[in-house]
Design an enzyme around this catalytic site. Structure first.
Site, short mmCIF file in Angstrom:
data_model
loop_
_atom_site.label_atom_id
_atom_site.label_comp_id
_atom_site.label_asym_id
_atom_site.label_seq_id
_atom_site.Cartn_x
_atom_site.Cartn_y
_atom_site.Cartn_z
N TYR A 168 40.86 19.78 -17.08
CA TYR A 168 39.52 19.33 -17.45
C TYR A 168 39.65 18.39 -18.64
O TYR A 168 40.12 18.79 -19.71
CB TYR A 168 38.61 20.52 -17.82
CG TYR A 168 37.29 20.02 -18.39
CD1 TYR A 168 36.46 19.18 -17.62
CD2 TYR A 168 36.87 20.33 -19.68
CE1 TYR A 168 35.29 18.68 -18.13
CE2 TYR A 168 35.69 19.83 -20.20
CZ TYR A 168 34.90 19.00 -19.42
OH TYR A 168 33.73 18.50 -19.92
N GLY A 181 -2.46 -0.12 15.91
CA GLY A 181 -3.64 -0.92 16.24
C GLY A 181 -3.31 -1.90 17.36
O GLY A 181 -2.21 -2.43 17.44
N ARG A 191 32.87 11.98 -13.48
CA ARG A 191 31.43 11.82 -13.69
C ARG A 191 31.11 11.32 -15.09
O ARG A 191 31.99 11.23 -15.94
CB ARG A 191 30.71 13.15 -13.44
CG ARG A 191 31.19 14.26 -14.36
CD ARG A 191 30.65 15.61 -13.92
NE ARG A 191 31.13 16.66 -14.81
CZ ARG A 191 30.42 17.17 -15.82
NH1 ARG A 191 29.19 16.75 -16.05
NH2 ARG A 191 30.93 18.10 -16.60
N LYS A 241 35.19 14.02 -17.31
CA LYS A 241 33.79 13.79 -17.70
C LYS A 241 33.75 12.95 -18.96
O LYS A 241 34.38 13.32 -19.95
CB LYS A 241 33.10 15.14 -17.92
CG LYS A 241 31.65 15.02 -18.30
CD LYS A 241 31.26 15.96 -19.42
CE LYS A 241 30.81 15.19 -20.64
NZ LYS A 241 30.52 16.04 -21.80
N ARG A 250 1.38 13.31 8.37
CA ARG A 250 2.28 13.65 9.48
C ARG A 250 3.71 13.97 9.02
O ARG A 250 4.52 14.45 9.80
CB ARG A 250 2.28 12.50 10.50
CG ARG A 250 0.99 12.41 11.29
CD ARG A 250 0.85 11.07 12.00
NE ARG A 250 0.35 10.02 11.11
CZ ARG A 250 0.18 8.74 11.46
NH1 ARG A 250 0.46 8.36 12.69
NH2 ARG A 250 -0.28 7.85 10.60
N ASN A 302 36.00 21.08 -25.36
CA ASN A 302 35.13 20.10 -26.03
C ASN A 302 33.84 20.69 -26.53
O ASN A 302 33.09 20.03 -27.24
CB ASN A 302 34.83 18.92 -25.07
CG ASN A 302 34.10 19.38 -23.82
OD1 ASN A 302 34.28 20.52 -23.38
ND2 ASN A 302 33.28 18.52 -23.27
N ASN A 338 -0.24 -4.14 16.20
CA ASN A 338 -0.27 -4.56 14.80
C ASN A 338 0.72 -3.75 13.98
O ASN A 338 0.49 -2.57 13.71
CB ASN A 338 -1.68 -4.33 14.25
CG ASN A 338 -1.73 -4.51 12.74
OD1 ASN A 338 -1.03 -5.37 12.19
ND2 ASN A 338 -2.54 -3.69 12.07
N GLY A 381 -8.85 4.69 3.15
CA GLY A 381 -8.41 3.72 4.15
C GLY A 381 -7.66 2.54 3.56
O GLY A 381 -7.70 2.28 2.36
N LEU A 402 0.85 -1.20 0.00
CA LEU A 402 0.00 0.00 0.00
C LEU A 402 0.88 1.24 0.00
O LEU A 402 1.69 1.43 0.91
CB LEU A 402 -0.91 0.02 1.23
CG LEU A 402 -1.80 -1.20 1.43
CD1 LEU A 402 -2.86 -0.91 2.49
CD2 LEU A 402 -2.47 -1.62 0.14
C1 UD1 Z 1 -1.87 1.26 10.02
C2 UD1 Z 1 -2.81 0.22 10.64
C3 UD1 Z 1 -2.47 0.09 12.12
C4 UD1 Z 1 -1.01 -0.29 12.28
C5 UD1 Z 1 -0.10 0.72 11.57
C6 UD1 Z 1 1.31 0.19 11.58
C7 UD1 Z 1 -4.93 0.33 9.43
C8 UD1 Z 1 -6.32 0.79 9.45
N1 UD1 Z 1 -4.17 0.63 10.49
O1 UD1 Z 1 -2.17 2.51 10.63
O2 UD1 Z 1 -3.28 -0.92 12.72
O3 UD1 Z 1 -0.71 -0.35 13.66
O4 UD1 Z 1 -0.50 0.90 10.21
O5 UD1 Z 1 2.18 1.08 10.95
O6 UD1 Z 1 -4.54 -0.33 8.48
N2 UD1 Z 1 -2.60 3.81 2.49
C9 UD1 Z 1 -3.16 3.71 1.22
N3 UD1 Z 1 -4.43 4.12 1.04
C10 UD1 Z 1 -5.21 4.60 2.04
C11 UD1 Z 1 -4.64 4.69 3.33
C12 UD1 Z 1 -3.33 4.28 3.53
O7 UD1 Z 1 -2.51 3.27 0.28
O8 UD1 Z 1 -6.37 4.95 1.77
C13 UD1 Z 1 -1.21 3.36 2.69
C14 UD1 Z 1 -0.30 4.51 3.08
O9 UD1 Z 1 0.32 5.07 1.93
C15 UD1 Z 1 0.71 3.84 4.00
C16 UD1 Z 1 -0.02 2.62 4.56
O10 UD1 Z 1 -1.17 2.44 3.76
O11 UD1 Z 1 1.85 3.38 3.31
C17 UD1 Z 1 -0.41 2.78 6.01
O12 UD1 Z 1 -1.21 3.93 6.16
P1 UD1 Z 1 -1.11 4.83 7.45
O13 UD1 Z 1 -2.05 5.94 7.32
O14 UD1 Z 1 0.32 5.14 7.76
O15 UD1 Z 1 -1.70 3.81 8.56
P2 UD1 Z 1 -1.56 3.94 10.11
O16 UD1 Z 1 -2.52 4.97 10.60
O17 UD1 Z 1 -0.15 4.07 10.48
CA CA Z 2 1.82 4.14 9.31
#
Ligand code: UD1
Ligand code: CA
Length: 466
Positions: free
Chosen positions: A382, A155, A349, A367, A23, A402, A185, A93, A16
């Site tokens: 050079y 989580g 380079r 170069k 943040r 050059n 998690n 999500g 993902l």
């Molecule tokens: C997530 C987990 C949490 C875990 C934590 C560990 C969920 C709901 N929660 O929370 O339980 O403890 O990771 O690091 O999964 N992303 C997408 N699409 C979205 C949302 C997120 O691709 O719609 C990707 C983000 O780019 C990222 C990853 O998923 O790489 C995790 O997303 P992030 O928002 O960091 O999740 P956490 O709140 O950290």
């Molecule tokens: Ca995360």
């Protein structure tokens, strides 16, 4: 640990990487932020590729094009062919992100490993263990858990009285009692694909963030009567997800230390591990010494018995055995063959290449040029778009002119030529073997072999040999 991690099913990986990473306080998608010279996405993809999966699905969203481009660039051709990008146009999500891949997943055989693109330290061995554990248990889902005494916003893992896994509750949705739970998690899941597809249909966004949580999937599987397991991983730091710039810096420190430990174990002297920055992709041979404050990046290879002195910055270099890079050199995309010396204060380079024992000294820029065996350019020069033969000597202040303002032209200097100090070689131009140029010459025409040239523009004065 003597558990055998023999995996039988074909493996698919889904990463993902669609989120912005609020943040990070950045205009750049989180997975594009770098550790060393590689973006986060490159770190996880290289680890995924080590599992030899059938497909690597990457869910992209924010800056999708850039993420796709850097993903492709991070893998060798064979692994890059396994990449399948899935667009999540709107980030609703982690569960929603996986839902976006449903059509692609229907075509996949075997099992699916899912994790997040912001966890660059995870080791292939840990993922293999998860898969093996999943297969041993014949489960619909297996996930990794970790334990941290003062839990971050991860989580929480809820287990029943017998200690069996029940569900994951996101930190924001926890009661105070749940929030006190220290089993967490880290976000690494192994799924049976048909069971995952079924559970995804049942996902709802009824939670504090109104998002579809991937973390609800294991509970939905249990409710459908399917077996789910959760295994504790001891090293929680390996599975850290990066959410802030401070975590990014801490992770770079961890990965650097791992790389330096690997190199030291293989016989490399790292004079000061605190100040030396080496990418995990770098290979270095034994008895090579790396002095303080050196940076080595990219796909760099350095042989044995070399010495790299302080303040030098090397990127994508191929350095053979017995070479010395003195203080404050910048080397990018170049090759030192063997027993070469470079610097101090040299810049190589664009495919600069030194044959055995060639030497480039103080304040010399090379170069897109090749220097033959034992050829030397010791001071202030050079050399651009030039091919130098063996045993050539380049005097101080020499320049290959050059560029005529429109095009680059080549200079050829044949074997055993001596170029006098402050010579201008106006390209295209060839200096024949054994010739000598007087100090301050401006060479505008080809010089025949074994000639002394001098003057402005340089004229042939006499034949040195007949
Ligand atoms: C997530 C987990 C949490 C875990 C934590 C560990 C969920 C709901 N929660 O929370 O339980 O403890 O990771 O690091 O999964 N992303 C997408 N699409 C979205 C949302 C997120 O691709 O719609 C990707 C983000 O780019 C990222 C990853 O998923 O790489 C995790 O997303 P992030 O928002 O960091 O999740 P956490 O709140 O950290
Ligand atoms: Ca995360």
């Amino acid at each position: 640990m003597l558990k055998e991690n023999v995996v039988k099913s074909p493996i698919n990986v889904l990463i993902l990487a669609a989120g912005l990473g609020t943040r990070m306080k950045s205009d750049q998608a989180k997975v594009l932020h770098k550790i060393g010279s590689h973006p986060l996405i490159a770190h996880v993809l290289r680890t995924a590729a080590q599992l030899d999966p059938e497909n690597i699905f990457v869910v992209v969203g924010h800056q999708a094009e850039k993420v796709e481009e850097l993903s492709l660039a991070s893998l060798d051709a064979a692994s890059a062919e396994k990449l399948r990008f899935v667009l999540q146009a709107e980030q609703k999500g982690t569960g929603h992100a996986v839902k976006c891949a449903v059509e692609a997943l229907k075509q996949a055989r075997g099992l699916l490993l899912v994790f997040y693109g912001d966890t660059p330290a995870v080791k292939a061995e840990t993922l293999r263990e998860l898969i093996a554990e999943h297969e041993r248990g014949h489960r619909a889902a297996t996930l990794i858990t970790i334990r941290i005494e003062n839990p971050p916003t991860y989580g929480r893992i809820i287990r029943d009285a017998k200690g069996d896994f029940l569900k994951i509750i996101e930190e924001r949705d926890c009661t105070p009692a749940e929030r006190a739970i220290t089993e967490l998690n880290p976000g690494f899941y192994c799924f049976d694909i048909p069971a995952l597809l079924e559970a995804l249909e049942k996902l709802t966004p009824h939670n504090a963030q109104n998002e579809y949580y991937l973390t609800d999937v294991p509970q939905l599987m249990l409710e459908a009567g399917l077996p789910v397991g959760a295994v504790l991983h001891e090293d929680s730091g390996e599975l850290d997800g990066i959410n802030t710039r401070a975590e990014l810096a801490a992770m770079w420190k961890r990965l650097r230390r791992e790389t330096l430990d690997r190199l030291m174990a293989a016989g490399v002297t790292i004079v000061d591990p605190e100040t030396i920055y080496i990418d995990g992709t770098v290979e270095i041979g034994r008895d090579t010494i790396i002095h303080p404050q050196v940076i080595i990046e990219g796909n760099s290879r350095i042989g044995g018995n070399c010495e790299i002195h302080s303040w030098s910055h090397l990127t994508n270099v191929d350095i053979g055995d017995g070479c010395r890079v003195l203080n404050s050199c910048v080397l990018v995309d170049c090759k030192l063959t063997a027993r070469n010396s470079v610097g101090p204060f040299a810049h190589l380079r664009m495919k600069a290449e030194l044959a055995e024992e060639a030497v480039v000294g103080n304040f010399v820029e090379v170069k897109k040029s090749k220097l033959g065996r034992r050829t030397k350019s010791m001071h202030l020069a050079y050399l651009g778009d030039a091919t130098l033969g063996d045993r050539v000597n380049i005097g101080a202040g020499t320049i290959t002119c050059n560029y005529d303002g429109k095009q680059k032209h080549e200079t050829i200097i044949e074997d055993d030529v001596k170029i006098g100090s402050d010579t201008m070689l106006v390209a295209p131009v060839t200096v024949g073997r054994g010739s000598v140029s007087g100090a301050g010459s401006v060479i505008t025409k080809d010089v025949p072999p074994d000639s002394l040239v001098a003057g402005v523009p340089a004229q042939v004065k006499k034949k040195l040999k007949e």
